[in-house]
Design an enzyme around this catalytic site. Sequence first.
Site, PDB file in Angstrom:
ATOM      1  CD  GLU B  29      -2.419  -1.490   2.733  1.00  0.00           C
ATOM      2  OE1 GLU B  29      -2.198  -0.851   3.578  1.00  0.00           O
ATOM      3  OE2 GLU B  29      -3.087  -2.501   2.577  1.00  0.00           O
ATOM      4  CD  GLU B  54      -3.631  -4.813   4.516  1.00  0.00           C
ATOM      5  OE1 GLU B  54      -4.861  -5.333   4.590  1.00  0.00           O
ATOM      6  OE2 GLU B  54      -3.291  -3.611   4.975  1.00  0.00           O
ATOM      7  CG  PHE B  80      -2.227  -2.938   9.084  1.00  0.00           C
ATOM      8  CD1 PHE B  80      -2.898  -2.861  10.290  1.00  0.00           C
ATOM      9  CD2 PHE B  80      -1.743  -2.005   8.377  1.00  0.00           C
ATOM     10  CE1 PHE B  80      -2.906  -1.464  10.786  1.00  0.00           C
ATOM     11  CE2 PHE B  80      -2.217  -0.603   8.538  1.00  0.00           C
ATOM     12  CZ  PHE B  80      -2.528  -0.330   9.891  1.00  0.00           C
ATOM     13  CB  ILE B  81       0.931  -9.245   9.262  1.00  0.00           C
ATOM     14  CG1 ILE B  81       1.573 -10.214   8.165  1.00  0.00           C
ATOM     15  CG2 ILE B  81       0.934 -10.217  10.621  1.00  0.00           C
ATOM     16  CD1 ILE B  81       2.975 -10.300   8.411  1.00  0.00           C
ATOM     17  CG  HIS B 123      -2.380   1.509  14.285  1.00  0.00           C
ATOM     18  ND1 HIS B 123      -3.809   0.857  14.882  1.00  0.00           N
ATOM     19  CD2 HIS B 123      -2.536   1.546  12.856  1.00  0.00           C
ATOM     20  CE1 HIS B 123      -4.705   1.050  13.862  1.00  0.00           C
ATOM     21  NE2 HIS B 123      -3.957   1.592  12.721  1.00  0.00           N
TER      22      HIS B 123
END
Lengths: 344, 339
Positions: B29, B54, B80-81, B123
């Site tokens: 991204e 993703e 985000f994985i 995050h």
Amino acid sequence: MRPDPEDLYRRMARARFCEEALSALWERGLISGEMHLGAGEEAVAAGVTAHLEEGDAMALDHRSTPPLVARGVDLVALFLEMLGHEEGLCAGKGGHMHLFSRDLLSASSGIVGSSAPLGCGFALAAQYLNPGKVAVAFFGEGAVNQGMLLEALNLAVAWKLPLVFVCKDNRWAITTRSREVTGGRLARRARSFGMPATRVDGTRVEKVWEAAGRAVERARAGHGPSFILASCPRLQGHFLGDPLLRVFREPLRQTLEIGPPLLRSLFSRPLTALASRVPRLGTIGKTIALLGVERYVLERDPLQRSAALLTEEARRRLEEEARREVAEAVERALETAGRREENA
Amino acid sequence: MPEMTFARAIDFALETAMERDERVVTFGEDVTMLRRDLFVRFGPSRVRQAPISEAAFLAAGVGAAMAGLRPVVEIMLVDFIAVAFDALLNQATKVKAFSGGKWNVPLVVRASCGGGYGDAGQHEQCLWGLLSGMPGISVVVPSNPKDAAGLMLSSIECDDPVVFLEHKLLSDYWLDYLGLGGRETVSFDVPEAGARGEVPSPPVPVPIGKGIKVREGGDLSIFSLGVSLHRCLEAANQLEDYGIKPAVIDLRSACPLDRELIVSSASRTGRVLVVDEDYAGYGLSGEVAALLAESGVKADFARVCTEEVIPYARRLEDEVLPNVRRIREAAVRLCALSP
């Protein structure tokens, strides 16, 4: 049913002034992390929440304050949360990307796309426990390429869930133009799952109100999900301090930061590649320029556009009331936060 | 040796690898903007922006790696994985074993990680323990620019999947992007020695799975990595006042662990403290303890880790992430166990 312009404008004005207050607190260093504002999404938040009643649920994304404020979350608790205070909405532990209000059956998440399946779950619980209640899932157009969101669209149809998908289309996925990474048309995509999809101008609250009314009514009646695609601006960039918008606010500083490494790449060996590199530099420049043009030239402010629905007197009165209410909440939150520091 | 930032060192290594080998590509991204210098130099076929998908583009990285490319796939924040976990857990790490060793996956997953700037636990996680739990993967966590460049080069040269984690307190652009936003009203505890330093040009590969002793001492072995390593060094200075001289080891790789170095240092000092910004349970710290037990090393053991969901409020966050005070206190307690 006809919309109540004063109610809608009050929701919008309160939401906007809260976003402005958050921006000011952020500038003062009192809010940490990535502060994604929903400034520009007020008409969407107001037009949708006006149809919600007690027991309806909201699954929210990282721009979660306008729907919460429009729905009537306690403003002092909201600001205390942003200040990381133990009396905040989530005891200072969630912060702006992770706001939870059990009273309003509303939860937000910083993981793009996750609001859609969460909304399915809220809707499933409503279908089972509270027939006639509905759920709304808010997300941006950048989220529509997440697998979990596409799965949720199908799940909602397959299970005929009382759910309204609200896609806020601001045309930008972080710093990428959405159309460059998205195939097909979104309303058509939603329809292909077997649900009605409506495109509305998300800066016109009465249009959003109409579309949301039909979708909520359909869900309440047990006829299944709908999809609303509402175009709206991203008035404060991806988040406060967005480096691409800073190019316009502090051009010299940003150019000095971005420029030299780009030139180094441009002139790195082999120089024969120079001709193919120049247009790529143009791609970067074009993206930044487009972002600026859309933000500073083309954007239409939903508040300005909705003001036309009211008399000048009513607009002024509603704004004054909202401004005062927000300012008092900020003051009380800061006082409470200050009291803790003095006691410490 | 030129001096450069941690962030520049990583891109310098990536640039070097791309220059040497045309099969090296990067996508994710926003990479056109995030890696704009590489984009201008190598073009859109090798620096490709992806939608927020993703699960699709990481799994595409696996396929591309199997079919002849050497992709460096960017997952902006390692948190985000989770969205794309199948690509690693059931695909990338299985290919070599399932093909009887006949097919390999030269994939690098690059992600930022870590906390200390008030972004909360969706995050700011580290997750190297979780990732290291899969057979068939390597996970590297540099603590300074030289290692960052060296480990990126080794990751790209590795013929099997590697996760390269870039701590946001060390990477100036991430910290500016996510934490500062151009403000002068906030500040963060950035370890200077990690954020800027000399890097050999061209970068020299740092072997995956090799730690390094960064401070000598006989009383106690402190094992750490990433930003926590710098907190350990600060604590080690303070421990001198208590008459405690700790050895400090930068593990550099969460997986595989440098068994030899860990065993030799722990055997010498007889006391082990693991400082890990990742979660305490079922992770790196427990793995070090298990490794020592399996090797027959008798050592007193303690750990300072993240034990709960990272809270948003910065004063709470400071206590949840390993800090100098907690490290110092744990070391003092450990040394008092067997004086």
